[in-house]
Scaffold this active site. Structure first.
Site, short mmCIF file in Angstrom:
data_model
loop_
_atom_site.label_atom_id
_atom_site.label_comp_id
_atom_site.label_asym_id
_atom_site.label_seq_id
_atom_site.Cartn_x
_atom_site.Cartn_y
_atom_site.Cartn_z
N ASP A 1 6.15 3.31 5.59
CA ASP A 1 5.04 3.60 5.33
C ASP A 1 4.01 1.64 5.76
O ASP A 1 5.30 1.11 6.27
CB ASP A 1 4.74 2.84 3.53
CG ASP A 1 3.70 3.26 3.51
OD1 ASP A 1 2.31 3.22 3.83
OD2 ASP A 1 4.00 2.34 1.92
N ASP B 1 -7.60 4.66 2.42
CA ASP B 1 -9.18 3.34 2.14
C ASP B 1 -8.90 1.98 2.41
O ASP B 1 -7.78 1.34 3.45
CB ASP B 1 -8.87 3.29 0.12
CG ASP B 1 -7.40 3.03 -0.23
OD1 ASP B 1 -6.35 3.15 0.13
OD2 ASP B 1 -7.52 1.77 -0.86
N HIS C 1 -2.54 5.32 4.24
CA HIS C 1 -3.28 4.65 3.09
C HIS C 1 -4.46 5.31 3.28
O HIS C 1 -5.23 4.76 5.01
CB HIS C 1 -3.54 3.96 2.42
CG HIS C 1 -3.05 2.94 2.02
ND1 HIS C 1 -4.90 1.95 3.07
CD2 HIS C 1 -2.79 1.65 2.38
CE1 HIS C 1 -4.26 0.97 2.40
NE2 HIS C 1 -3.56 0.49 2.57
N HIS D 1 -7.79 -8.18 5.82
CA HIS D 1 -9.01 -8.49 4.51
C HIS D 1 -9.72 -8.98 4.81
O HIS D 1 -10.12 -9.34 3.61
CB HIS D 1 -7.68 -8.85 2.84
CG HIS D 1 -6.78 -7.83 2.86
ND1 HIS D 1 -6.30 -7.57 1.74
CD2 HIS D 1 -6.52 -6.35 3.48
CE1 HIS D 1 -5.13 -6.54 1.62
NE2 HIS D 1 -5.76 -5.47 2.50
N GLU E 1 -5.20 2.83 -2.53
CA GLU E 1 -3.93 1.35 -2.16
C GLU E 1 -4.44 0.28 -2.33
O GLU E 1 -3.30 -0.34 -2.98
CB GLU E 1 -3.34 1.94 -1.06
CG GLU E 1 -1.64 1.24 -1.33
CD GLU E 1 -2.05 -0.62 -0.44
OE1 GLU E 1 -0.95 -1.00 -0.34
OE2 GLU E 1 -3.13 -0.75 -0.08
N GLU E 2 -5.18 0.27 -2.26
CA GLU E 2 -6.21 -1.37 -2.12
C GLU E 2 -5.92 -1.13 -3.86
O GLU E 2 -6.00 -2.32 -4.00
CB GLU E 2 -7.42 -1.67 -1.88
CG GLU E 2 -7.01 -1.22 -0.21
CD GLU E 2 -6.42 -2.21 0.72
OE1 GLU E 2 -5.68 -3.25 0.27
OE2 GLU E 2 -5.26 -2.48 1.70
N ASP F 1 -5.25 -2.70 8.25
CA ASP F 1 -4.50 -1.98 7.07
C ASP F 1 -5.83 -1.03 6.80
O ASP F 1 -6.52 -1.37 6.29
CB ASP F 1 -4.63 -3.26 6.30
CG ASP F 1 -4.13 -2.53 4.67
OD1 ASP F 1 -3.61 -2.01 4.12
OD2 ASP F 1 -4.36 -3.83 4.09
#
Length: 542
Positions: A244, A148, A146, A515, A215-216, A181
């Site tokens: 994934d 984002d 992803h 994160h 996705e987030e 991520d």
């Protein structure tokens, strides 16, 4: 200096695999496995060395010259702040904060020109690459990532060692939001594809890359419409395999374990509204709405869900693999991991640590409570919201039944009514009523097979890449199927493929602070991803 175990703990807790391996590091001593090799609990599959033909082999990616090129490609993507916010509009054309994805597209199209000849956009900012295969009877393979990233809190920017969107490389680690991520896998997939296309590669099997952009925040703008388009094109389970983001490679007990997640926990949230008569706070009832809903919160937390390791489950298989193949695990401790559904020796270890207990149990988090608008006015409406991530041994109905039981108990005690998902359980009374609604309901993902041709392809590629191509200080790699305790974009693809693996071929010890402040990734693990995707595509499509 941060230890390897600490680094893994941070990343694994964030992704959901927990601190299992960190726990057992304290239980190990030099000792060889004593199991019967004729009856393995966790059989390992043979290495697969690609048949390259006219193609260059994957060692091209481990040179210092290529590493410099790869760092710059990776860093360029990090420098684009593609942040997802919870309040973004559902229509990406109606919210200017999505405009940053135009910059991301321009960068990717310029950096990977051959791959970009095969791209289409879906719902404005989703990217779908399709390299058609020569044999239409073969189902396609699908790689996912992803675009984002989670937002950077402005109040923490001065805590970063390097600015979060500078893409700084210190000679070993690339720093910035999205390094772990998951712009790592996005760029690595494109690097592998670009290299193959530059060599005139024409796959026998169609290759698809899918890059969502939200996705987030659940993926309904990005991954969902892409999944529906692929379902329309290829039909139910028309994709051979999906890979994934997910769990990576963990050093433990003299060995290392690659742990593709073959399922992910389900999820359900409950919104609990309580309506009671208002009035002046100088004449309160014995229990206000806030007091009553607080009692419910207390009851829920005082009765957590129980941990379980089901016989034959992927959770048991995961621990079997650890116990069987950790070369240095002491015999007395090895027994705790083997056949863990048949005894209670392992559960207390897992239950004792907040980061490991949710591998074997459903989580419960009271995340929102609201009520009251003025200190001298009794609250008429109060609200409680509770999030659950459902373990593999439970389902939505189990959680609904449990919540109904607890709310009904409190409602009955205080003479209140109860409506649950539109159904009257207890009639409303003058004292008030509960109204409970379920939202975000999703059962545990279907379990992808961890035996057979597709698993053999995943495992054989991994073992060759990690043991024979990538330089690292660990022992041999073993495959250990696992589960994700969080959810990924694959939640929208269950009917697209029966073989869905949430897996990143990175060393967990190479990742920092997913994160949060100082997110970073050792470039070794990025190169590992490039090599793995390259070999996987050659193995799957030649």
């Amino acid at each position: 200096m941060v230890s390897v175990a600490d680094k893994f703990n941070r990343y694994a807790a964030a992704l959901g695999v927990g601190l299992v391996l960190a726990i057992v590091l304290f239980l190990t001593t030099s000792h060889k496995p004593v199991l019967d090799p004729k009856h393995p609990l966790c059989e390992q599959r043979p290495y697969i060395e690609p048949e390259y033909g006219h193609l260059a082999n994957s060692s091209q990616f481990v040179s210092e010259e290529y590493k410099k090129k790869s760092v710059e490609l990776f860093a360029g993507a990090i420098r684009i702040p593609t942040m997802s916010y919870d309040d973004l509009a559902m229509d990406p054309t109606k919210d200017e904060r999505f405009n940053v994805f135009k910059d991301m597209h321009n960068y990717l199209f310029k950096s990977f020109p051959l791959a970009s000849k095969h791209v289409e956009t879906v719902n404005t900012y989703g990217l779908l690459y399709t390299i058609e295969g020569t044999n239409p009877s073969l189902k396609p393979v699908l790689l996912m990532a992803h675009q984002d990233v989670v937002p950077v809190n402005n109040d923490t920017i001065d805590q970063w060692t390097y600015p979060p969107f500078d893409g700084h490389f210190d000679g070993e680690f690339l720093w910035g939001r999205g390094t772990s991520d998951t712009k790592n896998s996005l760029v690595a997939q494109l690097e592998a594809i670009e290299s193959l296309l530059s060599q005139g590669w024409v796959p026998k099997r169609t290759v698809i890359l899918s890059f969502g952009f939200d996705e987030e925040i659940t993926g309904f703008r990005g991954a969902y419409p892409i999944s529906r388009l692929l379902h329309e094109r290829y039909g139910t389970h028309g994709i051979e395999v999906i890979v994934d983001e997910g769990i990576g490679i963990v050093p433990f007990g003299g060995s290392i374990f690659a742990s593709p997640a073959v399922t992910e926990k389900g999820r359900v949230d409950f919104k609990i509204l309580l309506n009671t008569p208002g009035g002046h706070s100088s004449m309160p009832p014995d229990h206000t709405g806030i007091g009553i809903i607080s009692e419910l919160a207390f009851e829920l937390e005082a009765n957590p869900l129980s941990p379980v390791i089901q016989k034959g489950s992927v959770v048991e298989k995961f621990f079997d693999c650890m116990g069987e193949h950790a070369a240095d695990l002491k015999d007395s401790e090895r027994k705790k991991f083997l056949r863990s559904s048949t005894h209670d020796k392992l559960l207390p270890i897992l239950e004792s640590d907040p980061a490991t207990r949710f591998i074997v149990k459903t989580s419960q988090a009271i995340d929102i409570v609201q009520g009251g608008v003025k200190i001298n006015a009794l609250p008429e409406n109060v609200e409680l919201q509770v999030d659950h991530r459902i373990a593999v041994h439970q389902n939505l109905d189990d959680l609904r039944s449990r919540m109904n039981e607890f709310v009904k108990k409190v409602a009955t005690k205080h003479g209140l009514g109860l409506e649950f998902d539109g159904k009257t359980i207890l009639k409303k009374t003058p004292l008030g009523s509960f109204n409970v609604s379920t939202f975000g309901g999703m059962n545990t993902a279907p379990i992808s097979p961890y035996k057979g041709e597709v698993w053999d392809l995943l495992a054989g590629t991994t073992r060759h890449v990690i043991d024979d191509v990538i330089d690292h200080p660990y022992g041999p790699v073993f495959m250990a199927p696992s589960l994700m305790t969080a959810n990924t974009d694959t939640a929208h693809f269950w009917d697209v493929s029966e073989n869905i693996f949430r897996y990143l071929p990175v060393f967990m010890s190479d990742t920092n602070n997913i994160h949060t402040v100082d997110e970073s990734l050792n470039i070794r693990s990025h190169i590992s991803c490039v090599v793995w995707y390259y070999e996987f595509l050659v193995n799957a499509c030649n």
